[in-house]
Design a protein around this motif. Structure first.
Motif, PDB file in Angstrom:
ATOM      1  N   PHE A 187     -10.290 -58.396 -39.524  1.00  0.00           N
ATOM      2  CA  PHE A 187     -10.737 -59.252 -40.602  1.00  0.00           C
ATOM      3  C   PHE A 187     -10.527 -60.680 -40.484  1.00  0.00           C
ATOM      4  N   VAL A 188     -11.687 -61.494 -40.848  1.00  0.00           N
ATOM      5  CA  VAL A 188     -11.594 -62.789 -40.521  1.00  0.00           C
ATOM      6  C   VAL A 188     -12.066 -63.680 -41.771  1.00  0.00           C
ATOM      7  N   GLY A 189     -11.212 -64.718 -42.417  1.00  0.00           N
ATOM      8  CA  GLY A 189     -11.478 -65.449 -43.300  1.00  0.00           C
ATOM      9  C   GLY A 189     -10.316 -66.309 -43.459  1.00  0.00           C
ATOM     10  N   THR A 190     -10.718 -67.723 -43.172  1.00  0.00           N
ATOM     11  CA  THR A 190      -9.900 -68.664 -43.006  1.00  0.00           C
ATOM     12  C   THR A 190     -10.030 -69.754 -44.275  1.00  0.00           C
ATOM     13  N   LYS A 191     -11.041 -69.433 -45.078  1.00  0.00           N
ATOM     14  CA  LYS A 191     -11.101 -70.392 -46.345  1.00  0.00           C
ATOM     15  C   LYS A 191      -9.677 -70.245 -47.232  1.00  0.00           C
ATOM     16  N   ARG A 192      -9.593 -71.046 -48.191  1.00  0.00           N
ATOM     17  CA  ARG A 192      -8.247 -70.891 -48.891  1.00  0.00           C
ATOM     18  C   ARG A 192      -8.490 -69.798 -49.740  1.00  0.00           C
ATOM     19  N   GLN A 193      -9.635 -69.513 -50.383  1.00  0.00           N
ATOM     20  CA  GLN A 193      -9.904 -68.502 -51.287  1.00  0.00           C
ATOM     21  C   GLN A 193      -9.811 -67.054 -50.733  1.00  0.00           C
ATOM     22  N   ALA A 194      -9.866 -67.086 -49.477  1.00  0.00           N
ATOM     23  CA  ALA A 194      -9.866 -65.596 -48.650  1.00  0.00           C
ATOM     24  C   ALA A 194      -8.585 -65.213 -47.936  1.00  0.00           C
ATOM     25  N   THR A 195      -7.817 -66.416 -47.614  1.00  0.00           N
ATOM     26  CA  THR A 195      -6.657 -66.037 -46.933  1.00  0.00           C
ATOM     27  C   THR A 195      -5.654 -65.033 -47.164  1.00  0.00           C
ATOM     28  N   ASP A 196      -5.340 -65.041 -48.214  1.00  0.00           N
ATOM     29  CA  ASP A 196      -4.401 -63.886 -49.028  1.00  0.00           C
ATOM     30  C   ASP A 196      -5.145 -62.575 -48.919  1.00  0.00           C
ATOM     31  N   HIS A 197      -6.272 -62.500 -49.499  1.00  0.00           N
ATOM     32  CA  HIS A 197      -6.867 -61.142 -49.394  1.00  0.00           C
ATOM     33  C   HIS A 197      -7.307 -60.444 -48.358  1.00  0.00           C
ATOM     34  N   ILE A 198      -7.542 -61.188 -47.495  1.00  0.00           N
ATOM     35  CA  ILE A 198      -8.016 -60.910 -45.767  1.00  0.00           C
ATOM     36  C   ILE A 198      -6.630 -60.254 -45.147  1.00  0.00           C
TER      37      ILE A 198
END
Length: 270
Positions: free
Chosen positions: A71-82
């Motif tokens: 799973f890759v997502g480094t934007k603020r909105q995605a970090t916790d969900h990823i």
């Protein structure tokens, strides 16, 4: 086995149909755009649904064969969900800055992971024989390494599939995956290039609710694949002392008429 269920209504309620302002679009996304409203592109969810279904099939297939999903997502909105989705499905994640060469230079990354393990061992042992300053420096080094590599520390090699939120922000990760022939499942907003990924899913990549929905569905597909693998192996899951992690049961949106993507509350990303 059954794939996780989802509906167009859920996508609408999560704001998955809102693209970016019309002047920020990528012309290659034209085939996935339903129209525009207030200078905001509206994505065609009638195409998102089958493409998302196809992606979930691939994810489940990889998991059922024992493959690794990153799973890759480094934007603020995605970090916790990823992070939450990867941990729930016993997979791997990068939710901080992507380090160049994470996949294409795995040998070097493995050395950094080994150093992370070494620092953890030193700290767990109480830093015997070290000064307080030395222990503090090791703790700082451990924290820095953990932020970058903690989510892939036990991956053991390059992944078999990568799931990405925001292909523009994670362009380097996608380039590395393409170089190694790793299939990429990705959410593509109206400003993205759908040709860069193997399994494009048209959708808003900024709204937190939409990101959570995507991540939950991918995690559920992985868990379904793991369960299928157990069943194929002839194991009695119900009689197992340590059954595979089960998907969290989430409340599904009530059935009802689907509204037009041009209706509903505004919530576009800017």
């Amino acid at each position: 086995m059954a794939l996780p269920e989802f509906s167009m209504r859920q996508l609408l309620e999560a704001g998955a149909h809102f693209g970016h302002q019309t002047h920020r679009w990528n012309p290659k996304m034209d085939r996935y755009i339903f129209g525009e409203k207030s200078n905001i592109h509206i994505l065609d969810l009638s195409q998102t649904v089958p493409l998302l279904h196809q992606a979930l099939l691939k994810v489940r297939e990889v998991a059922a064969k024992g493959g690794r999903v990153l799973f890759v997502g480094t934007k603020r909105q995605a970090t916790d969900h990823i992070k939450a989705a990867a941990q729930r499905s016993a997979q791997y994640y990068i939710n901080q800055r992507w380090l160049g060469g994470t996949l294409t230079n795995w040998q070097t990354v493995s050395k950094s992971i080994a150093r992370l393990r070494e620092t953890e061992t030193i700290i767990a042992g109480g830093g015997v024989g070290l000064t307080k300053r030395e222990v503090l420096n090791i703790q700082r080094e451990r924290d820095k390494l953990d932020r970058s590599l903690g989510g892939i520390a036990s991956m053991g090699g390059v992944p078999d599939l990568m799931f990405v939120i925001d292909t523009n922000k994670e362009a380097i990760a996608i380039q590395e995956a393409k170089k190694l022939g790793i299939p990429v499942v990705a959410i593509i907003d109206s400003n993205c290039d759908p040709d860069e990924v193997t399994f494009p899913i048209p959708g808003n990549d900024d709204a937190a609710r939409a990101i959570q929905l995507y991540c939950d569905l991918i995690a559920d597909a992985i868990l379904d694949g793991l369960t299928e693998s157990q069943v194929r192996g002839g194991k009695d899951i119900g009689a197992s002392e340590r059954p595979p992690v089960e998907a969290v049961v989430r409340e599904r949106a009530p059935a009802g008429p689907v509204e037009s993507p041009l209706d509903g509350p505004t919530g576009a990303n800017y």
